[in-house]
Write a protein that holds these residues in place. Structure first.
Motif, PDB file in Angstrom:
ATOM      1  N   UNK A   1      66.045  30.686  65.128  1.00 19.39           N
ATOM      2  CA  UNK A   1      65.964  31.882  65.973  1.00 19.39           C
ATOM      3  C   UNK A   1      64.511  32.232  66.286  1.00 19.39           C
ATOM      4  N   UNK A   2      63.646  32.125  65.292  1.00 12.59           N
ATOM      5  CA  UNK A   2      62.241  32.465  65.510  1.00 12.59           C
ATOM      6  C   UNK A   2      61.536  31.419  66.363  1.00 12.59           C
ATOM      7  N   UNK A   3      61.903  30.156  66.196  1.00 17.73           N
ATOM      8  CA  UNK A   3      61.323  29.112  67.048  1.00 17.73           C
ATOM      9  C   UNK A   3      61.761  29.296  68.498  1.00 17.73           C
ATOM     10  N   UNK A   4      63.012  29.716  68.702  1.00 19.80           N
ATOM     11  CA  UNK A   4      63.507  29.948  70.063  1.00 19.80           C
ATOM     12  C   UNK A   4      62.723  31.055  70.748  1.00 19.80           C
ATOM     13  N   UNK A   5      62.432  32.124  70.003  1.00 21.34           N
ATOM     14  CA  UNK A   5      61.637  33.219  70.581  1.00 21.34           C
ATOM     15  C   UNK A   5      60.237  32.738  70.936  1.00 21.34           C
ATOM     16  N   UNK A   6      59.642  31.932  70.075  1.00 21.37           N
ATOM     17  CA  UNK A   6      58.313  31.367  70.363  1.00 21.37           C
ATOM     18  C   UNK A   6      58.361  30.496  71.612  1.00 21.37           C
ATOM     19  N   UNK A   7      59.374  29.643  71.706  1.00 24.49           N
ATOM     20  CA  UNK A   7      59.480  28.735  72.854  1.00 24.49           C
ATOM     21  C   UNK A   7      59.660  29.512  74.152  1.00 24.49           C
ATOM     22  N   UNK A   8      60.468  30.565  74.111  1.00 21.85           N
ATOM     23  CA  UNK A   8      60.684  31.380  75.314  1.00 21.85           C
ATOM     24  C   UNK A   8      59.381  31.993  75.791  1.00 21.85           C
ATOM     25  N   UNK A   9      58.621  32.567  74.867  1.00 23.07           N
ATOM     26  CA  UNK A   9      57.377  33.248  75.245  1.00 23.07           C
ATOM     27  C   UNK A   9      56.301  32.277  75.729  1.00 23.07           C
TER      28      UNK A   9
END
Length: 706
Positions: free
Chosen positions: A508-516
């Motif tokens: 979940x945290x990697x997904x947020x990083x990738x989105x940003x």
């Protein structure tokens, strides 16, 4: 320009067309057997999906020193609502002995049956080594367990859950995903092409060409996966089918539309095709390049499943573009004009787009473009307000399925009767010298029910802890953060925390990083390509703004449907990024198709007339292309996965919104309002054009002619 003309003449030549067709026949013969091997090259183990740098992934890698990474824990939970009988307990004990004999079950790792405090349920925990096949073999192991548990049950219900049950149900969801999506996508494309062309023959040529593109792309990806380390999983392979067929058919629609237009201006079909390729080819190449570069930005992602998706889909789009500007034109000129029957374009006949629906739309916008684009933008902004209801914080395991597979039901039974999650432990690995204080810190963390004694191997200590809350709940994620804080503080331990719950949190945290990170990268790539293609700065900025507004509106509407119509519990953390990639990368296609034609016509006359003529000439083909791409993405809903269903709905709706409203109304109104300033600072921005009110008289005349 002479170079472009010569290249265009190769697939359109009277004899060189046979060379092109022959070349692709040879390619097809070579690639067909290779494409069928792609599924065997898929990697569906944890490393193919997880963020490589995450703490939980490092634990998973180090865990291999203590046990095989292919070992999955299964939980068989028995239940009798009226209370367990002595016969039930005896059966579960006998089942546990038989479980030990199943192929792959780790010796000495069958625990139970463990009764619940309320006397209505019991659980048996076992570990199964699935070998190199990973979750692909999980269903076989689960079926063997199920056969034993079902024997002489006499009303005792049972379910298989835990990581093994989860893997088994996931493998069933994705089993046959390639063939299911492929057949559905082909069916959608055929139906839309039949409606678009109203010809019993013409539809076959784009479909055949798209099939060649898909087979070739699959073969190239297989070779790269087998020999160059490219990672392919079930998700990327399934989306590949949809994207290649959708994007390739879009390019085919543009070529066929321009070819039909040129057939009315040329008495020879070979010359007509050469001119069609010379005019439409650069737009198709620029469009494909934009999509490819946008997809390649996914390579910067932390999440391995996202990182690997970009190159796989980029290869598919690039191959599709090459096939469509070579094989399809060669096939089209092989047949006479009768291939368009019953609507055969004859030499000298008038072009219907000059007086059709989209011409009338353009002329109706012309007198009041500012009111039109402001009104449209406000409506899209209102739709975007639905974003406030988008819950893209992740899906629980139960929410990730459309339906109630056995592992989900079993997890609910466990939660109802037991207060811990023994089948999904938290794993801690640290230095053996700090094993005792590490265990104390781990066991003393709120949310941890019990901790195993440390297993020592090669200077490392391995511990497992049982959660007091469901493993995919927010409470469990909070526990992971507390455990990490506690064990990281142990001096000299160098501890890391993993396990399934930790993996989900890190994803979940990697997904947020990738989105940003990736969304700004894509916008930058798109802006640069549009600026180079249109030789302007204002136009690209305006077009990107319309795409972002369209994306926000699509997400807003999707959030409303997910919450109030479909009843989904939320959305995956990677959902916004995936929707953005597909809507912006593919949506910019239609901007390029429209604006390159507008520029071509603006050079002949002026910017405002160019906007009207460009819409009239491309409105029909862009709308058809939108329906094709939306239809192919909508088939993702045939897979009983919440993520794929949500992705298919959002992308399909967004593409339709983009083609019908944004491209045709909003962009055209902005073109007409800004006029020549849309092309600043190119020479077109210095070319006078009529004021919007001056187009009123021409509008009346155009509508009369229509």
């Amino acid at each position: 320009m002479n170079g472009v003309k010569k290249l265009a003449e190769i697939p359109a030549g009277s004899w060189t067309k046979w060379v092109v067709v022959g070349f692709w026949v040879v390619v097809l013969v070579i690639t067909l057997p290779l494409s069928s091997k792609l599924m065997g090259a898929e990697k569906n183990d944890a490393s193919a999906w997880l963020p490589a740098s995450a703490e939980s992934t490092k634990v998973l890698n180090e865990q291999a020193r203590f046990q095989s990474p292919n070992i999955y824990t299964g939980v068989v939970v028995y239940e009798r609502a009226s209370g367990l009988t002595a016969a039930d307990r005896a059966k579960a004990a006998a089942d546990a002995k038989q479980f030990a004999g199943i192929e792959g079950v780790v010796p000495g790792r069958v625990i139970g049956p463990i009764p619940s405090a309320d006397g209505q349920a019991m659980q048996t925990i076992l570990q199964v080594n699935l070998g190199s096949q990973g979750w692909n073999k999980a269903a076989t192991a689960a079926d063997s367990i199920r056969a034993i548990a079902a024997s002489n049950a006499n009303g005792l219900t049972f379910h298989i859950t835990g990581p093994l049950g989860n893997a088994a149900d996931n493998s069933k969801v994705f089993k046959g995903i390639d063939s299911t999506l492929l057949f559905a996508a082909v069916g959608v494309v055929i139906v839309i092409l039949l409606i678009t062309y109203r010809s019993p023959v013409l539809w076959l040529l784009p479909v055949v060409s798209s099939g060649v593109a898909l087979i070739t792309a699959q073969a190239v990806i297989y070779l790269l996966a087998a020999h160059a380390g490219l990672t392919v999983n079930a998700q990327s392979a399934g989306i590949l089918d949809v994207l290649v067929f959708g994007a390739s058919t879009d390019y085919a629609l543009l070529i066929v539309a321009r070819y039909r237009e040129e057939l009315r201006r040329h008495d020879r079909r070979h010359a007509a095709m050469a001119e069609a390729l010379r005019r439409a080819g650069p737009a198709i190449i620029a469009s494909a390049a934009t999509v490819v570069l946008a997809l390649l930005t996914l390579s910067a992602a932390e999440l391995n499943s996202t990182k690997s998706l970009g190159p796989v889909l980029a290869i598919g789009v690039a191959v599709g573009m090459i096939v469509m500007i070579t094989l399809l034109p060669a096939l089209l000129v092989t047949f006479p004009r009768g291939v368009f029957w019953p609507y055969k374009p004859t030499y000298g006949s008038p072009e219907p787009t000059t007086r059709g629906l989209w011409a009338r739309v353009g002329w109706s916008i012309a007198p009041r473009p500012r009111i039109t684009w402001i009104t449209t933008a406000v409506i899209l902004g209102i739709l975007a307000l639905g974003l406030t209801g988008l819950k893209a914080s992740g899906l629980t395991y139960a929410q990730s399925f459309r339906g109630h597979p056995d592992s989900v039901v079993g997890e609910n039974v466990l939660t109802q009767h037991f207060h811990t999650s023994a089948g999904t432990p938290v794993v801690v690995i640290g230095n053996a010298s700090a094993a005792a204080p590490l265990r104390s810190a781990f066991a003393g963390t709120p949310g941890i029910a019990s901790v195993t004694p440390p297993a020592i191997h090669g200077g490392d200590a391995y511990l497992q802890g049982t959660l007091t809350s469901p493993p995919d709940s927010q409470a469990a994620y909070n526990t992971i953060d507390r455990v990490r804080s506690a064990v990281h503080a142990v001096p000299g331990a160098d501890a890391k925390v993993g396990g399934i719950t930790a993996i989900n949190l890190d994803v979940a945290r990697a997904s947020a990083h990738d989105r940003n990170l990736i969304i700004p990268l894509i916008l930058a790539v798109v802006f640069v390509i549009l600026a180079l293609l249109l030789r302007a700065l204002v136009g690209p900025l305006v077009l990107i703004a319309t795409v972002v507004l369209s994306f926000a509106a699509a997400l807003g509407v999707s959030a409303f449907f997910f919450d109030h119509v479909f009843g989904f519990g939320g959305a995956d953390t990677s959902f916004p990024l995936f929707v953005f990639v597909f809507l912006v990368a593919l949506g910019i296609d239609y901007n390029i198709f429209l604006m390159t034609r507008v520029r071509e016509e603006a050079i002949k006359r002026d910017a405002r007339h160019g906007a009207i003529i460009g819409l009239a000439a491309t409105g029909g083909v862009i709308t058809s292309a939108g329906f094709v791409l939306a239809g192919t993405f909508a088939v993702l809903a045939t897979i009983p996965s919440t993520f794929l269903t949500e992705l298919g709905f959002a992308v399909a709706f967004g593409i339709l919104l983009d083609t019908i409203v944004v491209r045709s109304v909003l962009v055209t109104a902005l073109n007409l309002d800004l006029g020549r300033w849309m092309w600043w600072p190119s020479r077109l921005s210095r070319k006078p054009d009529p004021a919007p009110e001056e187009l009123g008289e021409e509008r009346a005349a155009a509508l009369t002619r229509g």
